[in-house]
Design a protein around this motif. Sequence first.
Motif, PDB file in Angstrom:
ATOM      1  N   MET A 185      74.633  -1.420   8.888  1.00 48.73           N
ATOM      2  CA  MET A 185      73.215  -1.349   9.268  1.00 48.73           C
ATOM      3  C   MET A 185      72.530  -2.666   8.902  1.00 48.73           C
ATOM      4  O   MET A 185      72.644  -3.149   7.776  1.00 48.73           O
ATOM      5  N   ALA A 186      71.831  -3.272   9.859  1.00 48.21           N
ATOM      6  CA  ALA A 186      71.172  -4.549   9.630  1.00 48.21           C
ATOM      7  C   ALA A 186      70.009  -4.374   8.661  1.00 48.21           C
ATOM      8  O   ALA A 186      69.280  -3.376   8.707  1.00 48.21           O
ATOM      9  N   THR A 187      69.840  -5.344   7.780  1.00 50.49           N
ATOM     10  CA  THR A 187      68.742  -5.341   6.823  1.00 50.49           C
ATOM     11  C   THR A 187      67.753  -6.432   7.197  1.00 50.49           C
ATOM     12  O   THR A 187      68.129  -7.598   7.346  1.00 50.49           O
ATOM     13  N   LYS A 188      66.506  -6.078   7.326  1.00 50.33           N
ATOM     14  CA  LYS A 188      65.482  -7.053   7.664  1.00 50.33           C
ATOM     15  C   LYS A 188      65.166  -7.902   6.450  1.00 50.33           C
ATOM     16  O   LYS A 188      64.965  -7.393   5.349  1.00 50.33           O
ATOM     17  N   VAL A 189      65.139  -9.215   6.648  1.00 50.18           N
ATOM     18  CA  VAL A 189      64.808 -10.139   5.565  1.00 50.18           C
ATOM     19  C   VAL A 189      63.297 -10.344   5.547  1.00 50.18           C
ATOM     20  O   VAL A 189      62.703 -10.748   6.552  1.00 50.18           O
ATOM     21  N   THR A 190      62.694 -10.052   4.411  1.00 54.25           N
ATOM     22  CA  THR A 190      61.252 -10.198   4.260  1.00 54.25           C
ATOM     23  C   THR A 190      60.954 -11.364   3.323  1.00 54.25           C
ATOM     24  O   THR A 190      61.352 -11.333   2.151  1.00 54.25           O
TER      25      THR A 190
END
Length: 448
Positions: free
Chosen positions: A1-6
């Motif tokens: 699952m892709a993790t959004k970089v904040t």
Amino acid sequence: MATKVTPISGFQEWLPADRIAEQIVLDTIREVFELHGFASINTRAMETVERLAGQGEDADKEIYGIRRLADPSGAAELGLHFDLTVPFARYVLENAGKLTFPFRRYQIQPAWRGERPQRGRYREFLQADIDIIDVGSLPDHYEAELLLVVADVFARLPIGDYRIHVNDRKICEGFYRGLGIEDVIGTLRVVDKLDKIGADGVRKLLLEAGCTDEQATQCLALAEISTADTGFVDQVRALGVTHELLDEGLAKLAAIIEVANEHAPGVVVADLRIARGLDYYTGTVYETMLEREPGYGSICSGGRYDALATDGKRTFPGVGISIGVSRLLGKLITEEGLTASRETPVAVLVAVNDEESRRDSMRVATALRSRGIPTLVAPKAAKFGKQIQFADRRGIPFVWFTGAGADEKGDQVKDLRSGDQVSADSGSWAPPEADLRPSLVLPESDAT
């Protein structure tokens, strides 16, 4: 699952060329500090909250407290240091029996402040500090010496015109006491807000703090005095306030200005509005502004402290000044485009004719590295045009061809900028000194 970089605001993370520019600046600072006889130390990131708190400038509100996630209800007893002076004072107390005084130290480390990130102000930031500390007493001449060290650093960096603004808190304290003002520290803190809230705002706060209209007027008049020579002395005298502490401060600041103008003319100015928000300063204070934009804030500051380090029996007075590396580079790199001449330290790319001959290329690279030449072997035995393109995109100035790759003429090296290609021996060839390492480059200019 892709993790959004904040992204997290308040931190500097450079691309490779900018990181090299930062390293060049740091290396320059380090070299000058050592030329002036300062020894390097490193202190831990954390101090007790008790030691960090109560230093003024809203330090209590800005400290990052440290606690274990497994103990969420526990109060933080440790905090990240918000400058390098407080941990240095603790370091001196812990190691006093092992240090030789006067002790001259430099320290280049990050610090952390839990303030709102904004232009030139970060949650995590690099500082480059020098301090001179002694036992019992500290001669005044060190306060002028630190200015000359900073002037030496900035003379070697492309920062443009700047001025080191200097004051002595004894001038302010003696002046305020001569006016009958009892809350000297509170008045200093208010006057230190001049650049943020203006004269009207400072007058209002002074009146709210109990000053009379005449006292507020005199405080503002003192803060408006600024000269590039010792003319400030007569201007202060003309205000008609007398106090022995005022006399002491005027004499000290005049001596500093005279020394600075002899050894670094045009760099230092006496500015009686400078106070510094941290409470541990007791004498000379410094702030450094870029002439092209004084409103950007100080890029180098510090001062004298007489009681920050004490074990109850002995006191270790000191004076220090800190270059705000992150603040300075936020201006030079982020806003004005300062960068490095290439995005890698590599000066030479050794081409690979084919994978069977890669060891020949590795032998050349080893020979060059043994003589201090940063060298990289090409990652693939691609067509030479692509290997040259690989080097050119990274700013690598030279490509080395071995044996068969040099049309059976022996090893040759090509300067990608001029196109010149000459025979070379890995045991003796070297690039020009200017090409050995990356250099700083300003927009619309050549490498500096």
